[in-house]
Design a protein around this motif. Structure first.
Motif, PDB file in Angstrom:
ATOM      1  N   SER A 106       0.842  -1.193   0.000  1.00 42.26           N
ATOM      2  CA  SER A 106       0.000   0.000   0.000  1.00 42.26           C
ATOM      3  C   SER A 106       0.880   1.246   0.000  1.00 42.26           C
ATOM      4  O   SER A 106       0.543   2.268  -0.610  1.00 42.26           O
ATOM      5  CB  SER A 106      -0.941   0.003   1.212  1.00 42.26           C
ATOM      6  N   ALA A 109       2.024   1.871  -3.580  1.00 40.00           N
ATOM      7  CA  ALA A 109       0.946   2.499  -4.350  1.00 40.00           C
ATOM      8  C   ALA A 109       0.777   3.956  -3.951  1.00 40.00           C
ATOM      9  O   ALA A 109       0.554   4.828  -4.806  1.00 40.00           O
ATOM     10  CB  ALA A 109      -0.356   1.733  -4.132  1.00 40.00           C
ATOM     11  N   GLU A 115      -2.618   4.866  -6.679  1.00 38.30           N
ATOM     12  CA  GLU A 115      -2.965   3.664  -7.437  1.00 38.30           C
ATOM     13  C   GLU A 115      -1.937   3.439  -8.536  1.00 38.30           C
ATOM     14  O   GLU A 115      -1.394   4.399  -9.091  1.00 38.30           O
ATOM     15  CB  GLU A 115      -4.365   3.768  -8.059  1.00 38.30           C
ATOM     16  N   ILE A 147      -5.483  -2.998 -10.644  1.00 37.24           N
ATOM     17  CA  ILE A 147      -5.049  -1.801  -9.934  1.00 37.24           C
ATOM     18  C   ILE A 147      -4.573  -2.194  -8.539  1.00 37.24           C
ATOM     19  O   ILE A 147      -5.280  -2.893  -7.813  1.00 37.24           O
ATOM     20  CB  ILE A 147      -6.189  -0.777  -9.804  1.00 37.24           C
ATOM     21  N   THR A 149      -3.877  -0.551  -5.058  1.00 37.33           N
ATOM     22  CA  THR A 149      -4.264   0.696  -4.408  1.00 37.33           C
ATOM     23  C   THR A 149      -3.596   0.858  -3.048  1.00 37.33           C
ATOM     24  O   THR A 149      -3.161  -0.122  -2.429  1.00 37.33           O
ATOM     25  CB  THR A 149      -5.792   0.773  -4.249  1.00 37.33           C
ATOM     26  N   LYS A 167      -7.778  -3.988  -7.170  1.00 38.19           N
ATOM     27  CA  LYS A 167      -9.042  -3.558  -7.756  1.00 38.19           C
ATOM     28  C   LYS A 167      -9.138  -4.024  -9.204  1.00 38.19           C
ATOM     29  O   LYS A 167      -8.145  -4.050  -9.930  1.00 38.19           O
ATOM     30  CB  LYS A 167      -9.169  -2.028  -7.722  1.00 38.19           C
ATOM     31  N   TYR A 174     -12.972  -3.271  -5.677  1.00 36.77           N
ATOM     32  CA  TYR A 174     -12.080  -4.241  -5.049  1.00 36.77           C
ATOM     33  C   TYR A 174     -12.492  -5.659  -5.453  1.00 36.77           C
ATOM     34  O   TYR A 174     -13.676  -5.975  -5.505  1.00 36.77           O
ATOM     35  CB  TYR A 174     -12.150  -4.132  -3.525  1.00 36.77           C
TER      36      TYR A 174
END
Length: 202
Positions: A106, A109, A115, A147, A149, A167, A174
């Protein structure tokens, strides 16, 4: 027919069982054996090399048909030397827990603006006997682009922690919130199924 899957990961076992049961193959796993062996050192530089390393090591101990899989994560915008690749869970020499993986990726990202697009490359190696081995790492078993995220979903999928950060590219939803038909990437299952059908002459 029985085939051994060289893994103890319950999430991976569940996913692959959906492929093999449809072919009438009974799947065993390392959880079903008393194999005493040192952990396999995954020394490969890509998923196919690691799948081969694991399958050959487990076959040497098991001496019966066995297969192993491996995957690598590839993120848009990262230099080849910075790609997680086959070291998705091992970062800076440390083996991350599921939650540590969610925190680390995370952060990647977030650094990319919140993202970033990514894709998994998968590989499989099946060893039947001392002279017969089949392997594959083509697009047929690669994930679709998705994606990654910076905002984790509240749900967790044990063994697949990055599902909480993933995602669907087309819907922006999601994967944890999508229906089975969309989220499960049926083409990957079909790719693995085709691999076993061709390799085993089914």
């Amino acid at each position: 027919m029985q085939l051994m899957y060289g893994t103890r990961n319950q999430a991976k076992l569940h996913a692959m069982n959906a492929v093999l049961s449809s072919l009438g193959i009974e799947m065993l796993s390392l959880n079903d054996t008393n194999l005493q062996m040192s952990p396999v050192i995954e020394s490969g530089n890509n998923p196919l090399e690691n799948a081969r390393v694991k399958a050959l090591a487990y076959y040497a101990a098991w001496k019966k048909p066995i297969f192993s899989c491996d995957s690598g994560l590839y993120i848009d915008g990262l230099a080849p030397s910075d790609q997680p690749g086959v070291h998705v869970r091992r970062v800076h020499g440390k083996e991350l827990t599921d939650e540590e993986m969610i925190q680390y990726y995370s952060g990647l990202a977030r650094h990319a603006g919140g993202e970033v697009r990514a894709r998994y490359r998968n590989a499989i190696c099946l060893v039947m006997d001392d002279g017969t081995m089949f392997d594959y790492d083509g697009d047929e078993i690669a994930s679709e682009e998705f994606i990654l995220t910076s905002k984790p979903h509240q749900k967790r999928n044990q063994g697949f922690p990055l599902d909480s950060l993933s995602k669907h590219l087309q819907t922006g939803k999601y994967y944890m919130d999508l229906t089975y038909d969309i989220a499960n990437e049926d083409h990957i299952f079909m790719g693995f199924k085709n691999f076993f059908q061709k390799s085993l002459g089914l």
